[in-house]
Design a protein around this motif. Sequence first.
Motif, PDB file in Angstrom:
ATOM      1  N   ALA A  54       0.833  -1.206   0.000  1.00  0.00           N
ATOM      2  CA  ALA A  54       0.000   0.000   0.000  1.00  0.00           C
ATOM      3  C   ALA A  54       0.862   1.248   0.000  1.00  0.00           C
ATOM      4  O   ALA A  54       1.897   1.310   0.677  1.00  0.00           O
ATOM      5  N   ALA A  55       0.439   2.255  -0.765  1.00  0.00           N
ATOM      6  CA  ALA A  55       1.159   3.522  -0.805  1.00  0.00           C
ATOM      7  C   ALA A  55       1.174   4.163   0.581  1.00  0.00           C
ATOM      8  O   ALA A  55       0.262   3.980   1.383  1.00  0.00           O
ATOM      9  N   GLY A  56       2.230   4.916   0.835  1.00  0.00           N
ATOM     10  CA  GLY A  56       2.327   5.666   2.089  1.00  0.00           C
ATOM     11  C   GLY A  56       2.942   4.867   3.207  1.00  0.00           C
ATOM     12  O   GLY A  56       4.116   5.049   3.553  1.00  0.00           O
ATOM     13  N   SER A  57       2.183   3.944   3.774  1.00  0.00           N
ATOM     14  CA  SER A  57       2.614   3.272   5.000  1.00  0.00           C
ATOM     15  C   SER A  57       3.624   2.158   4.776  1.00  0.00           C
ATOM     16  O   SER A  57       4.098   1.552   5.750  1.00  0.00           O
ATOM     17  N   TRP A  58       4.017   1.889   3.551  1.00  0.00           N
ATOM     18  CA  TRP A  58       4.958   0.790   3.308  1.00  0.00           C
ATOM     19  C   TRP A  58       6.401   1.169   3.658  1.00  0.00           C
ATOM     20  O   TRP A  58       7.262   0.304   3.785  1.00  0.00           O
ATOM     21  N   VAL A  59       6.676   2.464   3.856  1.00  0.00           N
ATOM     22  CA  VAL A  59       8.024   2.915   4.172  1.00  0.00           C
ATOM     23  C   VAL A  59       7.957   3.843   5.388  1.00  0.00           C
ATOM     24  O   VAL A  59       7.013   4.626   5.531  1.00  0.00           O
ATOM     25  N   ALA A  60       8.942   3.729   6.285  1.00  0.00           N
ATOM     26  CA  ALA A  60       8.967   4.525   7.516  1.00  0.00           C
ATOM     27  C   ALA A  60      10.372   5.060   7.757  1.00  0.00           C
ATOM     28  O   ALA A  60      11.356   4.486   7.294  1.00  0.00           O
ATOM     29  N   HIS A  61      10.446   6.147   8.500  1.00  0.00           N
ATOM     30  CA  HIS A  61      11.724   6.805   8.814  1.00  0.00           C
ATOM     31  C   HIS A  61      11.913   6.797  10.323  1.00  0.00           C
ATOM     32  O   HIS A  61      11.112   7.385  11.064  1.00  0.00           O
ATOM     33  N   VAL A  62      12.973   6.140  10.794  1.00  0.00           N
ATOM     34  CA  VAL A  62      13.264   6.017  12.223  1.00  0.00           C
ATOM     35  C   VAL A  62      14.699   6.481  12.465  1.00  0.00           C
ATOM     36  O   VAL A  62      15.641   5.690  12.365  1.00  0.00           O
ATOM     37  N   PRO A  63      14.919   7.750  12.764  1.00  0.00           N
ATOM     38  CA  PRO A  63      16.292   8.251  12.966  1.00  0.00           C
ATOM     39  C   PRO A  63      16.952   7.692  14.222  1.00  0.00           C
ATOM     40  O   PRO A  63      16.274   7.344  15.197  1.00  0.00           O
ATOM     41  N   MET A  64      18.275   7.637  14.207  1.00  0.00           N
ATOM     42  CA  MET A  64      19.044   7.226  15.377  1.00  0.00           C
ATOM     43  C   MET A  64      19.026   8.288  16.471  1.00  0.00           C
ATOM     44  O   MET A  64      19.277   7.993  17.649  1.00  0.00           O
ATOM     45  N   ASP A  65      18.730   9.539  16.131  1.00  0.00           N
ATOM     46  CA  ASP A  65      18.828  10.646  17.082  1.00  0.00           C
ATOM     47  C   ASP A  65      17.966  10.455  18.329  1.00  0.00           C
ATOM     48  O   ASP A  65      18.263  11.018  19.384  1.00  0.00           O
ATOM     49  N   GLY A  66      16.885   9.681  18.224  1.00  0.00           N
ATOM     50  CA  GLY A  66      16.047   9.437  19.387  1.00  0.00           C
ATOM     51  C   GLY A  66      16.754   8.662  20.485  1.00  0.00           C
ATOM     52  O   GLY A  66      16.241   8.566  21.607  1.00  0.00           O
ATOM     53  N   PHE A  67      17.936   8.126  20.175  1.00  0.00           N
ATOM     54  CA  PHE A  67      18.698   7.351  21.150  1.00  0.00           C
ATOM     55  C   PHE A  67      19.829   8.159  21.782  1.00  0.00           C
ATOM     56  O   PHE A  67      20.705   7.592  22.440  1.00  0.00           O
ATOM     57  N   HIS A  68      19.814   9.496  21.606  1.00  0.00           N
ATOM     58  CA  HIS A  68      20.652  10.359  22.446  1.00  0.00           C
ATOM     59  C   HIS A  68      20.334  10.071  23.912  1.00  0.00           C
ATOM     60  O   HIS A  68      19.159   9.916  24.288  1.00  0.00           O
ATOM     61  N   LEU A  69      21.346  10.012  24.752  1.00  0.00           N
ATOM     62  CA  LEU A  69      21.083   9.969  26.182  1.00  0.00           C
ATOM     63  C   LEU A  69      20.560  11.333  26.634  1.00  0.00           C
ATOM     64  O   LEU A  69      20.992  12.379  26.133  1.00  0.00           O
ATOM     65  N   ALA A  70      19.626  11.318  27.569  1.00  0.00           N
ATOM     66  CA  ALA A  70      19.073  12.563  28.105  1.00  0.00           C
ATOM     67  C   ALA A  70      20.162  13.341  28.837  1.00  0.00           C
ATOM     68  O   ALA A  70      21.128  12.767  29.350  1.00  0.00           O
ATOM     69  N   ASP A  71      20.000  14.663  28.890  1.00  0.00           N
ATOM     70  CA  ASP A  71      21.012  15.503  29.540  1.00  0.00           C
ATOM     71  C   ASP A  71      21.246  15.102  30.993  1.00  0.00           C
ATOM     72  O   ASP A  71      22.379  15.172  31.488  1.00  0.00           O
ATOM     73  N   GLU A  73      21.259  12.139  32.255  1.00  0.00           N
ATOM     74  CA  GLU A  73      22.173  11.005  32.268  1.00  0.00           C
ATOM     75  C   GLU A  73      23.574  11.422  31.830  1.00  0.00           C
ATOM     76  O   GLU A  73      24.573  10.946  32.379  1.00  0.00           O
ATOM     77  N   LEU A  74      23.661  12.325  30.862  1.00  0.00           N
ATOM     78  CA  LEU A  74      24.975  12.833  30.458  1.00  0.00           C
ATOM     79  C   LEU A  74      25.652  13.560  31.616  1.00  0.00           C
ATOM     80  O   LEU A  74      26.873  13.423  31.812  1.00  0.00           O
ATOM     81  N   ASP A  75      24.878  14.313  32.400  1.00  0.00           N
ATOM     82  CA  ASP A  75      25.441  14.982  33.569  1.00  0.00           C
ATOM     83  C   ASP A  75      25.949  13.954  34.589  1.00  0.00           C
ATOM     84  O   ASP A  75      27.034  14.110  35.162  1.00  0.00           O
ATOM     85  N   ARG A  76      25.185  12.894  34.794  1.00  0.00           N
ATOM     86  CA  ARG A  76      25.590  11.861  35.749  1.00  0.00           C
ATOM     87  C   ARG A  76      26.896  11.199  35.318  1.00  0.00           C
ATOM     88  O   ARG A  76      27.761  10.885  36.153  1.00  0.00           O
ATOM     89  N   LEU A  77      27.049  11.013  33.986  1.00  0.00           N
ATOM     90  CA  LEU A  77      28.235  10.355  33.443  1.00  0.00           C
ATOM     91  C   LEU A  77      29.398  11.321  33.225  1.00  0.00           C
ATOM     92  O   LEU A  77      30.505  10.884  32.878  1.00  0.00           O
ATOM     93  N   GLY A  78      29.137  12.615  33.378  1.00  0.00           N
ATOM     94  CA  GLY A  78      30.171  13.610  33.103  1.00  0.00           C
ATOM     95  C   GLY A  78      30.471  13.776  31.629  1.00  0.00           C
ATOM     96  O   GLY A  78      31.601  14.108  31.256  1.00  0.00           O
ATOM     97  N   LEU A  79      29.445  13.592  30.773  1.00  0.00           N
ATOM     98  CA  LEU A  79      29.644  13.607  29.321  1.00  0.00           C
ATOM     99  C   LEU A  79      28.876  14.728  28.630  1.00  0.00           C
ATOM    100  O   LEU A  79      28.799  14.743  27.400  1.00  0.00           O
ATOM    101  N   ARG A  80      28.336  15.669  29.389  1.00  0.00           N
ATOM    102  CA  ARG A  80      27.473  16.700  28.792  1.00  0.00           C
ATOM    103  C   ARG A  80      28.213  17.491  27.706  1.00  0.00           C
ATOM    104  O   ARG A  80      27.637  17.816  26.660  1.00  0.00           O
ATOM    105  N   GLU A  81      29.494  17.794  27.931  1.00  0.00           N
ATOM    106  CA  GLU A  81      30.240  18.595  26.962  1.00  0.00           C
ATOM    107  C   GLU A  81      30.671  17.789  25.743  1.00  0.00           C
ATOM    108  O   GLU A  81      31.216  18.348  24.792  1.00  0.00           O
TER     109      GLU A  81
END
Length: 231
Positions: A54-71, A73-81
């Motif tokens: 079917a047109a439209g729903s046969w293809v989807a876009h799922v970026p990797m960016d949603g798997f950034h750690l939240a700020d 958690e980055l603060d807890r790990l010392g990785l914010r910068e």
Amino acid sequence: MTGTFPDLVNRARSLVAGGRRAVLGIAGPPGAGKTTLAESLLAALAPRPPAGLAAGSWVAHVPMDGFHLADAELDRLGLRELKGAPDTFDGWGYAALLRRLLDDRDEMIYAPGFERVLEQPIAGAIGVPRQARLILTEGNYLLLGDGRWAGLREVFSEVWYTDLDPAERLRRLVARHERFGKPPAAARAWATGTDERNATLIAGTRDRADLVVPSALLCSLGADPAHGCLS
């Protein structure tokens, strides 16, 4: 290398021959046009499905960016910068989501998105229905192959690498950082510092790609002048 954008569209469509579900990865350094390419493919592919889909729903876009750690958690790990570096993402979670998509069992799978104004991941932002056969995904570290990225390559039918001209890539990065709130000096400092260190690492994965998308083709994408390239 490849010739034209229609060549890319046809190649992507061929990955789901027989109705199987496939994941097409688009890799490359920050600002190299990964999202623009994925969105351009989505727009071209959605209304023109392979036979039986079917047109439209046969293809989807799922970026990797949603798997950034939240700020937090980055603060807890010392990785914010170092936000944007390989160990500031949940690479294991990203791989698990792609494997779940390939299992092709669930009627709907929800993936996280990324809110660029907040610079935070947003859970459950992207729905992928069962009828989606081709999953387009893009991110910096698809070809990295070690640490939390080990084993990721095997989930992709193909990975394409966006090889945008470095000067144009830098221009786009600085403009993007300014657009989302960084002052000009801070935008350039981040683009030439953290982003450039990550870009150097990612460039070392270029030869692992199935296809290299050249700068001239990337510059041709998008109706808006911001997607073009300076001469």
